[in-house]
Design a protein around this motif. Structure first.
Motif, mmCIF file in Angstrom:
data_model
loop_
_atom_site.group_PDB
_atom_site.id
_atom_site.type_symbol
_atom_site.label_atom_id
_atom_site.label_comp_id
_atom_site.label_asym_id
_atom_site.label_seq_id
_atom_site.Cartn_x
_atom_site.Cartn_y
_atom_site.Cartn_z
ATOM 1 N N UNK A 225 -33.864 -8.925 23.244
ATOM 2 C CA UNK A 225 -35.027 -8.088 23.512
ATOM 3 C C UNK A 225 -34.879 -7.342 24.834
ATOM 4 N N UNK A 226 -34.425 -8.039 25.866
ATOM 5 C CA UNK A 226 -34.250 -7.385 27.162
ATOM 6 C C UNK A 226 -33.119 -6.369 27.117
ATOM 7 N N UNK A 227 -32.090 -6.649 26.332
ATOM 8 C CA UNK A 227 -30.992 -5.686 26.189
ATOM 9 C C UNK A 227 -31.487 -4.412 25.522
ATOM 10 N N UNK A 228 -32.269 -4.558 24.450
ATOM 11 C CA UNK A 228 -32.764 -3.359 23.765
ATOM 12 C C UNK A 228 -33.694 -2.553 24.667
ATOM 13 N N UNK A 229 -34.407 -3.233 25.553
ATOM 14 C CA UNK A 229 -35.265 -2.534 26.506
ATOM 15 C C UNK A 229 -34.534 -2.083 27.750
ATOM 16 N N UNK A 230 -33.205 -2.312 27.797
ATOM 17 C CA UNK A 230 -32.372 -1.961 28.943
ATOM 18 C C UNK A 230 -32.943 -2.543 30.238
ATOM 19 N N UNK A 231 -33.329 -3.829 30.160
ATOM 20 C CA UNK A 231 -33.935 -4.493 31.314
ATOM 21 C C UNK A 231 -33.116 -5.668 31.819
ATOM 22 N N UNK A 232 -31.935 -5.897 31.251
ATOM 23 C CA UNK A 232 -31.166 -7.069 31.637
ATOM 24 C C UNK A 232 -30.665 -7.005 33.074
ATOM 25 N N UNK A 233 -30.339 -5.816 33.539
ATOM 26 C CA UNK A 233 -29.718 -5.708 34.862
ATOM 27 C C UNK A 233 -30.658 -6.141 35.981
ATOM 28 N N UNK A 234 -31.961 -5.956 35.785
ATOM 29 C CA UNK A 234 -32.900 -6.300 36.836
ATOM 30 C C UNK A 234 -33.721 -7.531 36.547
ATOM 31 N N UNK A 235 -33.251 -8.398 35.672
ATOM 32 C CA UNK A 235 -34.045 -9.556 35.270
ATOM 33 C C UNK A 235 -33.157 -10.789 35.200
ATOM 34 N N UNK B 87 -42.849 -19.276 46.917
ATOM 35 C CA UNK B 87 -43.855 -18.478 46.218
ATOM 36 C C UNK B 87 -43.179 -17.670 45.127
ATOM 37 N N UNK B 88 -43.653 -17.792 43.914
ATOM 38 C CA UNK B 88 -43.019 -17.121 42.787
ATOM 39 C C UNK B 88 -44.061 -16.930 41.706
ATOM 40 N N UNK B 89 -43.804 -15.975 40.847
ATOM 41 C CA UNK B 89 -44.662 -15.743 39.699
ATOM 42 C C UNK B 89 -43.819 -15.922 38.451
ATOM 43 N N UNK C 95 -44.703 -8.851 30.723
ATOM 44 C CA UNK C 95 -44.562 -9.837 31.796
ATOM 45 C C UNK C 95 -44.831 -9.251 33.183
ATOM 46 N N UNK C 96 -44.753 -7.922 33.315
ATOM 47 C CA UNK C 96 -44.965 -7.316 34.626
ATOM 48 C C UNK C 96 -43.880 -7.720 35.598
ATOM 49 N N UNK C 97 -44.282 -8.203 36.775
ATOM 50 C CA UNK C 97 -43.320 -8.618 37.805
ATOM 51 C C UNK C 97 -42.974 -10.100 37.706
ATOM 52 N N UNK C 98 -43.519 -10.769 36.726
ATOM 53 C CA UNK C 98 -43.247 -12.206 36.597
ATOM 54 C C UNK C 98 -41.823 -12.463 36.114
#
Length: 314
Positions: free
Chosen positions: A85-95, A14-16, A65-68
């Motif tokens: 884009x994820x780096x600028x949003x500081x989201x790379x560590x959890x994605x 199960x995945x999104x 994208x939410x939790x997807x």
């Protein structure tokens, strides 16, 4: 732009998924895109497919994208854009990113071990494992996934900037004496002073333009200071042909400086470190497939395990 939300059949995993399809991939190989979508829809519990028309829409879809889990169908440029884009949003560590490589530039994705076929790559998205990879970040917040190259622009041969036009013979004006019967106007010019002035003017226009010297900024050997972890590898007194940064051991970059050869070939200078600073005369550089500059100084810092990519389980 279009968004398609689909609910596929339940699977053992199960995945999104948020599947973002780069427009270049759609134009380049629509059949591979369709196959990848079918495999992903069949293997994930919930799949949302986005078809952005430009980089701005691409960024908005990724942000919402939410939790997807994001899956990019595209080439190396699409992957680089997503990481940036994820780096600028500081989201790379959890994605953890996933890629189905479709498009004209796929060398980088192959070097990471992403399968080249649409079916194999899509199955790796569903069944693969996340691998943490190093990232080089420069002092302007730009990211590099692969290599950096700083080659000086090669000098063009003298006179090649504009080929000289052959001189055209002077044309006798239709009003000159002798033009009607095919004779040149030289004899008539002796009798008509104003005609001699016209001929001189025409000859001046017909002369070839002098070739301009090639003087492209940054052409030829460059004088750069290269520092690795604060230690100078080469200084401004040593001309170099090029500098390259490539991924090394975890948390480091391999640096190679190629000095200008004088007589015997000069051996490259190499070092390994976490922070690399290049400064000196304004230079251009290529990071992955993107050319940037000119800049007077640039610092790259390696961040160990900064981003994750889903790859086939070994």
């Amino acid at each position: 732009m279009a968004e398609v939300a689909t609910s596929a059949r339940s699977s053992a995993t199960p995945d999104q998924l948020l599947v973002v399809i780069d427009p270049v991939a759609r134009r380049t190989d629509g059949e591979s895109v369709r196959i990848a979508k079918d495999v992903l829809r069949a293997g994930a519990a919930h799949t949302k497919v986005c078809l952005p028309d430009d980089p701005e829409e691409f960024a908005r879809m990724l942000e919402r994208r939410g939790s997807r889990r994001p899956v990019v169908i595209g080439d190396d440029r699409s992957l680089l854009r997503t990481v940036a884009l994820l780096h600028r949003g500081r989201e790379l560590s959890g994605c953890a990113l996933s890629l189905v490589p479709v498009g004209p530039q796929l060398e980088l994705s192959r070097s990471f071990g992403v399968p080249s076929g649409a079916v194999a790559a899509a199955r790796a998205v569903l069944d693969g494992v996340e691998r943490r990879l190093d990232l080089m970040v420069d002092d302007s917040d730009g990211v590099v996934l692969g290599a950096v190259g700083i080659p000086p622009l090669p000098p063009r041969p003298a006179g090649s900037s504009r080929p000289a036009r052959p001189a055209r013979p002077p044309v006798a004006p239709p009003w000159s004496a002798g033009a009607a019967d095919g004779r040149t106007a030289d004899g008539a010019a002796a009798r008509l002073p104003w005609l001699r002035t016209c001929q001189s003017f025409v000859r001046t226009l017909a002369q070839p333009r002098p070739a301009r010297a090639a003087s492209a900024p940054g052409s030829g050997p460059a004088r750069l200071r290269v520092e690795v972890d604060g230690v100078t590898l080469v200084d401004l007194d040593q001309p170099v042909e090029g500098v390259s940064l490539t991924p090394g051991a975890p948390g480091t970059a391999e640096v190679e400086v190629r000095p200008v050869s004088v007589g015997a070939a000069a051996s490259p200078l190499t070092a390994r470190g976490r922070t690399v600073t290049v400064s000196g005369a304004h230079f251009r550089y290529r990071a992955d497939a993107v050319e940037s500059g000119p800049v007077g100084t640039r610092t790259w810092t390696v961040r160990e395990g900064a981003w994750g990519l889903t790859l086939p389980a070994r």
